[in-house]
Scaffold this active site. Sequence first.
Site, PDB file in Angstrom:
ATOM      1  N   THR A 154      -8.241   9.125   4.418  1.00  0.00           N
ATOM      2  CA  THR A 154      -8.693   7.872   4.165  1.00  0.00           C
ATOM      3  C   THR A 154      -9.916   7.109   3.219  1.00  0.00           C
ATOM      4  OG1 THR A 154      -7.729   6.876   6.036  1.00  0.00           O
ATOM      5  CG2 THR A 154      -9.243   4.978   5.188  1.00  0.00           C
TER       6      THR A 154
ATOM      7  N   ASN B  28     -13.644   6.349  12.110  1.00  0.00           N
ATOM      8  CA  ASN B  28     -12.958   7.167  10.803  1.00  0.00           C
ATOM      9  C   ASN B  28     -13.506   6.911   9.768  1.00  0.00           C
ATOM     10  OD1 ASN B  28     -11.369   9.972  11.641  1.00  0.00           O
ATOM     11  ND2 ASN B  28      -9.754   8.121  10.337  1.00  0.00           N
TER      12      ASN B  28
ATOM     13  N   GLY C 223      -2.760   6.120  13.591  1.00  0.00           N
ATOM     14  CA  GLY C 223      -3.769   5.470  14.338  1.00  0.00           C
ATOM     15  C   GLY C 223      -3.881   4.098  13.493  1.00  0.00           C
ATOM     16  N   ASP C 224      -5.455   3.881  14.368  1.00  0.00           N
ATOM     17  CA  ASP C 224      -5.747   2.125  12.906  1.00  0.00           C
ATOM     18  C   ASP C 224      -7.015   2.123  14.101  1.00  0.00           C
ATOM     19  OD1 ASP C 224      -5.453   0.141  10.516  1.00  0.00           O
ATOM     20  OD2 ASP C 224      -6.115  -0.349  12.269  1.00  0.00           O
TER      21      ASP C 224
ATOM     22  N   LYS D 105       3.417  -2.107  11.225  1.00  0.00           N
ATOM     23  CA  LYS D 105       1.967  -2.109  12.027  1.00  0.00           C
ATOM     24  C   LYS D 105       2.481  -2.407  13.767  1.00  0.00           C
ATOM     25  CE  LYS D 105      -2.114  -0.699  10.440  1.00  0.00           C
ATOM     26  NZ  LYS D 105      -2.916  -0.552   9.356  1.00  0.00           N
TER      27      LYS D 105
ATOM     28  N   LYS E 231       0.832  -0.900  -0.551  1.00  0.00           N
ATOM     29  CA  LYS E 231       0.190   0.056  -0.382  1.00  0.00           C
ATOM     30  C   LYS E 231       1.452   1.394   0.212  1.00  0.00           C
ATOM     31  CE  LYS E 231      -2.918  -0.332   3.185  1.00  0.00           C
ATOM     32  NZ  LYS E 231      -3.896   0.455   4.412  1.00  0.00           N
TER      33      LYS E 231
HETATM   34  N1  GLU Z   1      -4.071   2.661   9.355  1.00  0.00           N
HETATM   35  C1  GLU Z   1      -3.965   3.145   8.228  1.00  0.00           C
HETATM   36  C2  GLU Z   1      -3.868   2.091   6.979  1.00  0.00           C
HETATM   37  O1  GLU Z   1      -4.229   1.000   7.048  1.00  0.00           O
HETATM   38  C3  GLU Z   1      -3.122   4.158   8.048  1.00  0.00           C
HETATM   39  C4  GLU Z   1      -1.645   4.236   8.486  1.00  0.00           C
HETATM   40  C5  GLU Z   1      -1.112   5.206   8.731  1.00  0.00           C
HETATM   41  O2  GLU Z   1      -0.881   6.724   8.479  1.00  0.00           O
HETATM   42  O3  GLU Z   1       0.325   5.124   9.075  1.00  0.00           O
HETATM   43  O4  GLU Z   1      -2.859   2.770   5.751  1.00  0.00           O
END
Ligand code: GLU
Length: 447
Positions: free
Chosen positions: A212, A243, A167-168, A128, A116
Amino acid sequence: MRGSDRIEQIYGDVVRRNPGEIEFHQAVKEVVETLGPVLDKHPEYVEHKLIERICEPERQLIFRVPWQDDRGEVQIARGFRVGFSSVLGPYKGGLRFHPSVYLGIIKFLGFEQIFKNALTGLPIGGAKGGSDFDPKGKSDGEIMRFCQSFMTSLYSHLGEYTDVPAGDIGVGGREIGYLFGQYKRITNRYESGVLTGKSPEWGGALVRREATGYGTVFFTEEMLKVRDQGIEGRTCVVSGSGNVALYAIEKLQQLGAKVVACSDSSGVIIDERGVDLDVLKEVKMVHRQRISSYVDHHGDSKFIANGNIWDIPCHIALPCATQNELGEEDARRLVANGCIAVAEGANMPTTPQGVRVFQEAGIAYGPGKAANAGGVATSALEMQQNASRDAWTFEHTERRLREIMQNIHQNCFETAEEFGSAGNYVIGANIVGFRRVAQAMLAFGVI
Ligand code: GLU
């Protein structure tokens, strides 16, 4: 041995070396099974064992996170941070606080993040982290003490050139604030670029919160454009109400679509006149209530406890909740009900069987690592602003996000065509992301 024959063997080794981590196996399989043609074209990738190396994280941290609840009782959670790849930039990826978190979840997310992040074209590696801590029902004080303890264990592994969390699920602006405050306190450095998703009032980027969800809708727009279709006037369903979902709904509405349903883990709300986003934001973001409270404000809407959102007829479906939330039967029902596009705001929300149904039906299907890359891309824009001690306007940042999503779409689309799979964004996304990482790995030698 032909490159494509190696794939089966590599996948078997991953399963054997990472027992029980089923989500990680699923994420690896979904990527490596599309890479055969690339390996056949590039024998040097095989010779240098690039896939084998990518499947093994560069580093994995697991740590104890002790904290005290409001009654003074000691609680122990488990913390994780997995750095998968740092060839394109510092480790980058979110933190997830959810009771389902274990190493297999963090590794699936970290693995997806490599590709990604490469797809964004920005200088960020893949990582992660998170914890099995359950934020649901916790007081503000408990959240703060947990975040402080988590950061106390992790801070020495972070840094704007080393590893930059965000975040996630379960980690939003409030948690990033507590994490940043503790990092600043321990290190004696106002190092803005060490975390993203910060509040714009103290070093965060405008549009990061929306990115996102907005990005997923921009990607959907592009998929529809190549089919001479559009978003305006379409009926949509968006799973989740965090979010990602909230801002996907916002952008869909701005582009003239009608969102008739969304959900949380307790059930689904259906509002045939179109979801009232102000009320939904109030319920979910301000009061942190269950989604059924929405119905108290909108008497003619419906709440279905434990309902299945994919039963609701729509043109556009955006899964924005969590992994494996949309299975084969759900996919069949969506297609039968006239769905023309699915774009994933969540990470790996569609099961492999569900993906097959969408692909066989020939509808537009955008996998998460392409469709939801706008979040992390805007995190990279936040890092840019932090590095230059600058703050961009909302309009400028949103324009950059839209361009990035358009580029990701175009690259995936063209690459799928190049490899004889026109319209297959899974193949396009995996190959574009993998090739970028692969070229850097070759340049760096065996590291
Ligand atoms: N958690 C988000 C993702 O799945 C964003 C990660 C980020 O901004 O570092 O891509």
